[in-house]
Design a protein around this motif. Structure first.
Motif, PDB file in Angstrom:
ATOM      1  N   ASP A 354      -0.321  -5.720  13.230  1.00 17.28           N
ATOM      2  CA  ASP A 354      -1.449  -5.855  12.314  1.00 17.28           C
ATOM      3  C   ASP A 354      -1.135  -5.036  11.069  1.00 17.28           C
ATOM      4  N   PRO A 355      -1.121  -5.678   9.888  1.00 16.99           N
ATOM      5  CA  PRO A 355      -0.787  -4.938   8.670  1.00 16.99           C
ATOM      6  C   PRO A 355      -1.805  -3.864   8.307  1.00 16.99           C
ATOM      7  N   HIS A 356      -2.998  -3.925   8.920  1.00 23.95           N
ATOM      8  CA  HIS A 356      -4.054  -2.964   8.592  1.00 23.95           C
ATOM      9  C   HIS A 356      -4.229  -1.884   9.660  1.00 23.95           C
ATOM     10  N   GLY A 366      -0.631   0.738  27.182  1.00 22.77           N
ATOM     11  CA  GLY A 366       0.344  -0.275  27.542  1.00 22.77           C
ATOM     12  C   GLY A 366       0.711  -1.227  26.433  1.00 22.77           C
ATOM     13  N   VAL A 367       0.031  -1.145  25.289  1.00 28.22           N
ATOM     14  CA  VAL A 367       0.293  -2.046  24.166  1.00 28.22           C
ATOM     15  C   VAL A 367       1.073  -1.292  23.097  1.00 28.22           C
ATOM     16  N   THR A 368       2.212  -1.829  22.702  1.00 25.78           N
ATOM     17  CA  THR A 368       3.043  -1.182  21.688  1.00 25.78           C
ATOM     18  C   THR A 368       3.008  -1.972  20.386  1.00 25.78           C
ATOM     19  N   ARG A 369       3.257  -1.289  19.283  1.00 23.67           N
ATOM     20  CA  ARG A 369       3.246  -1.940  17.977  1.00 23.67           C
ATOM     21  C   ARG A 369       4.622  -2.512  17.648  1.00 23.67           C
ATOM     22  N   ALA A 370       4.638  -3.731  17.159  1.00 28.26           N
ATOM     23  CA  ALA A 370       5.871  -4.357  16.700  1.00 28.26           C
ATOM     24  C   ALA A 370       6.087  -3.966  15.243  1.00 28.26           C
ATOM     25  N   GLU A 371       7.117  -3.207  14.971  1.00 26.88           N
ATOM     26  CA  GLU A 371       7.374  -2.735  13.619  1.00 26.88           C
ATOM     27  C   GLU A 371       8.036  -3.818  12.767  1.00 26.88           C
ATOM     28  N   ASP A 372       8.939  -4.594  13.373  1.00 33.81           N
ATOM     29  CA  ASP A 372       9.631  -5.685  12.674  1.00 33.81           C
ATOM     30  C   ASP A 372       8.958  -6.987  13.081  1.00 33.81           C
ATOM     31  N   LEU A 373       8.103  -7.516  12.229  1.00 35.27           N
ATOM     32  CA  LEU A 373       7.280  -8.670  12.585  1.00 35.27           C
ATOM     33  C   LEU A 373       8.121  -9.883  12.948  1.00 35.27           C
ATOM     34  N   GLU A 374       9.055 -10.260  12.082  1.00 35.51           N
ATOM     35  CA  GLU A 374       9.823 -11.482  12.321  1.00 35.51           C
ATOM     36  C   GLU A 374      10.669 -11.366  13.587  1.00 35.51           C
ATOM     37  N   ALA A 378      10.198 -13.716  17.012  1.00 34.77           N
ATOM     38  CA  ALA A 378      11.331 -14.457  17.575  1.00 34.77           C
ATOM     39  C   ALA A 378      11.602 -14.065  19.024  1.00 34.77           C
ATOM     40  N   ALA A 379      11.380 -12.808  19.357  1.00 32.69           N
ATOM     41  CA  ALA A 379      11.694 -12.310  20.696  1.00 32.69           C
ATOM     42  C   ALA A 379      10.592 -12.587  21.710  1.00 32.69           C
ATOM     43  N   ALA A 380       9.347 -12.664  21.268  1.00 29.68           N
ATOM     44  CA  ALA A 380       8.222 -12.822  22.195  1.00 29.68           C
ATOM     45  C   ALA A 380       8.250 -14.191  22.867  1.00 29.68           C
ATOM     46  N   ASP A 381       7.894 -14.207  24.140  1.00 32.68           N
ATOM     47  CA  ASP A 381       7.787 -15.483  24.852  1.00 32.68           C
ATOM     48  C   ASP A 381       6.624 -16.304  24.317  1.00 32.68           C
ATOM     49  N   LEU A 382       5.571 -15.606  23.862  1.00 39.32           N
ATOM     50  CA  LEU A 382       4.405 -16.283  23.288  1.00 39.32           C
ATOM     51  C   LEU A 382       3.803 -15.398  22.199  1.00 39.32           C
ATOM     52  N   THR A 383       3.562 -15.997  21.045  1.00 39.45           N
ATOM     53  CA  THR A 383       2.877 -15.303  19.957  1.00 39.45           C
ATOM     54  C   THR A 383       1.477 -15.882  19.834  1.00 39.45           C
ATOM     55  N   VAL A 384       0.465 -15.014  19.818  1.00 40.58           N
ATOM     56  CA  VAL A 384      -0.927 -15.455  19.738  1.00 40.58           C
ATOM     57  C   VAL A 384      -1.536 -14.972  18.423  1.00 40.58           C
TER      58      VAL A 384
END
Length: 420
Positions: A354-356, A366-374, A378-384
Motif C-alpha cells: 500500500d503506497p499510503h 504474520g503479514v509482511t510488506r512487499a517493498e518491490d511491488l512488481e 510476479a512472485a505471488a501465487d495470487l494478487t488481490v
C-alpha cells in the motif's frame, strides 16, 4: 469571550472545521486530550489526510491554536464537539468520548454560549445525554445557552466536497438554538439546512449512511449469484446506470470500511431494539451480508488457486491496498483486516502493498510488506486488489501477475483477471 469557536476533538472532522473557520477570520481554539496531536498542530504539522502541513501552518498564522487546557474553553462563544463515537461491545455507540467532552464543557459553560454536537450517535443523544449534564450547573438550554446537533459529513479523501461546500444540517433544541447554530456555520459553510430539531438532525445522518449500507449489501449479494450464473455484474451495473432516473449505482467490494458505513447504521438498529423492542431488519441483514464479504473473497481466492492446481495453504497471496478507501492512509474498519486474517487462518502466506501504509499490524505479525511491488506481484501465487489507489497501474500489474483477483472492477478483461 475572546474565542469565536472552541472545537473539541482535532481529528478528521474537527480539523477541517477549524480550517474553514480560520479562513474567514474567526478566532479558533482546538482542544484535544492527545498532547502529541496538540504539539504537532501548534508546530504546523498535520496528522490527517485532508490537510497538509502547509494548511495547518496557515491556520496557525491566522490565529489558530491547539490546547490540552480545558479551562480555555470557557473563553469561547461557540463550542463544537467532534469526538469519535465507536461501537461498544453491545453494538451501540460508545459515548465515552462524548460524555467526557460534555463534562469538560459543563465545567466551563457560560451564559450565551452555543454548544453543538457533531459526533454521530443515536437519535435523542443531544437531548437525553448532553443537555442534562450541561444543565446540571443551573443554566437552561434554550434560555441561558444554545444547544444544537449538526451531523458531521466529512468524506476523507474527497477532492470535490469538503467542509465548506457540503450542505450542513442543523437541528436546534429550540428554534432559537437552531438559529444560533445556523448563524455560526453560515459564516463559512455555503449551505445550511435546517432540520426540525435535534432528533431529526441526528436521524438524518443515520439515514444517509443506512441507505448506502443497504444498497452496498444489495450489490454484494448480487455479486455472489451473478458469479455463479456467469453474469458480469459490473457490466450489469454500467447498463442500469444509463437510466437517467430511478437508479443510483452502487458497487460490490471486499467488505465495507471507514468511520460511517460499518458503524452508523448499527446506532439506528441498536436504538430501535433498545427503545422499541423490535429489530431494524434491513440494517441487520445488510450488516450480515457485508460482514461476510471478506470470507467470501477468501473462498473465491481458494477456488482460483484450486483451478490453477494450487492449495491456498502454502500459497502466497498479495493484497494490494489495505486502507478503507482509495488514495488515503485511513485504515479504520478496513475489510483488508478480516480478509488477511481469514487467509492466514487457512494457511496462506500473506503479503501486502500500500503506497499510503508503510507499517500495517492490524492483521497481526504474520503479514509482511512487499517493498518491490512488481517483483511481489510476479512472485505471488495470487494478487488481490483490495483497494484501488491511484498509484496503481492495474492493467500493468494484472499482466505481471500469475493470477489477479479484482474486487473493485478496475482491471480490463484478461486471461489472468478474475472479477468479484
Amino acid at each position: 469571550m475572546t474565542v469565536d469557536v472552541a472545537i473539541i476533538g482535532l481529528g478528521y472532522v474537527g480539523l477541517p472545521l477549524a480550517q474553514e473557520a480560520s479562513k474567514v477570520g474567526l478566532k479558533v481554539l482546538g482542544f484535544d486530550v492527545n498532547t502529541g496531536v496538540v504539539d504537532a498542530l501548534n508546530a504546523g504539522r498535520s496528522h490527517v489526510d485532508d490537510l497538509s502541513d502547509a494548511d495547518v501552518a496557515d491556520m496557525v498564522a491566522a490565529g489558530f491554536s491547539a490546547t490540552t487546557d480545558p479551562s480555555l474553553i470557557g473563553d469561547a462563544k461557540t463550542v463544537v464537539i467532534c469526538v469519535p463515537t465507536p461501537l461498544s461491545e453491545d453494538g451501540g455507540p460508545d459515548l465515552g468520548p462524548v460524555k467526557a467532552a460534555v463534562d469538560t464543557i459543563a465545567a466551563n459553560l457560560k451564559p450565551g454560549m452555543t454548544v453543538i454536537l457533531e459526533s454521530t450517535t443515536y437519535p435523542g443523544t443531544t437531548d437525553e445525554v448532553v443537555r442534562p449534564v450541561l444543565e446540571a450547573g443551573g443554566l437552561v438550554a434554550g434560555t441561558d445557552f444554545h444547544l444544537a446537533f449538526s451531523p458531521e459529513r466529512i468524506d476523507p479523501g474527497n477532492e470535490t466536497f469538503g467542509a465548506k461546500n457540503t450542505p450542513k444540517v442543523v437541528g436546534g433544541h429550540t428554534p432559537a438554538c437552531g438559529d444560533a447554530a445556523a448563524a455560526f456555520y453560515g459564516q463559512f459553510v455555503d449551505t445550511v439546512v435546517r432540520a426540525k430539531g435535534t432528533r431529526e438532525a441526528e436521524t438524518a445522518k443515520l439515514l444517509e449512511n443506512t441507505y448506502r449500507h443497504i444498497n452496498i449489501a444489495l450489490v454484494n449479494e448480487m455479486s455472489r449469484f451473478c458469479h455463479d450464473l456467469g453474469i458480469d455484474l459490473w457490466d450489469v451495473i454500467n447498463a442500469a446506470a444509463t437510466k437517467p432516473f430511478g437508479f443510483q449505482a452502487f458497487y460490490p467490494g471486499p467488505g465495507v470500511g471507514g468511520h460511517c458505513i460499518p458503524i452508523d447504521p448499527n446506532y439506528l438498529s441498536y436504538n430501535v431494539r433498545a427503545k422499541l423492542g423490535y429489530p431494524f431488519r434491513f440494517v441487520e441483514l445488510a450488516q450480515e451480508i457485508n460482514a461476510t464479504m471478506p470470507m467470501y473473497i477468501t473462498q473465491r481466492a481458494q477456488d482460483l488457486l484450486n483451478d490453477d492446481g494450487k492449495s491456498l495453504r502454502g500459497s502466497t497471496v498479495l493484497l494490494l491496498g489495505v486502507t478503507y478507501k482509495p488514495n488515503i492512509a485511513d485504515q479504520r474498519e478496513s475489510p483488508a483486516v478480516p480478509l488477511a486474517r481469514h487467509l492466514l487462518d487457512k494457511g496462506a502466506t500473506v503479503q501486502y502493498h500500500d503506497p499510503h501504509v508503510t507499517n500495517w499490524t492490524a492483521a497481526g505479525d504474520g503479514v509482511t510488506r512487499a517493498e518491490d511491488l512488481e517483483a511481489a506481484v510476479a512472485a505471488a501465487d495470487l494478487t488481490v486488489l483490495v483497494q484501488n489507489h491511484r498509484e496503481y497501474d492495474i492493467d500493468a500489474l494484472a499482466g505481471k501477475s500469475q493470477n489477479f483477483f479484482d474486487t473493485r472492477g478496475k482491471a480490463s478483461d484478461g486471461e489472468k483477471v478474475h472479477r468479484l
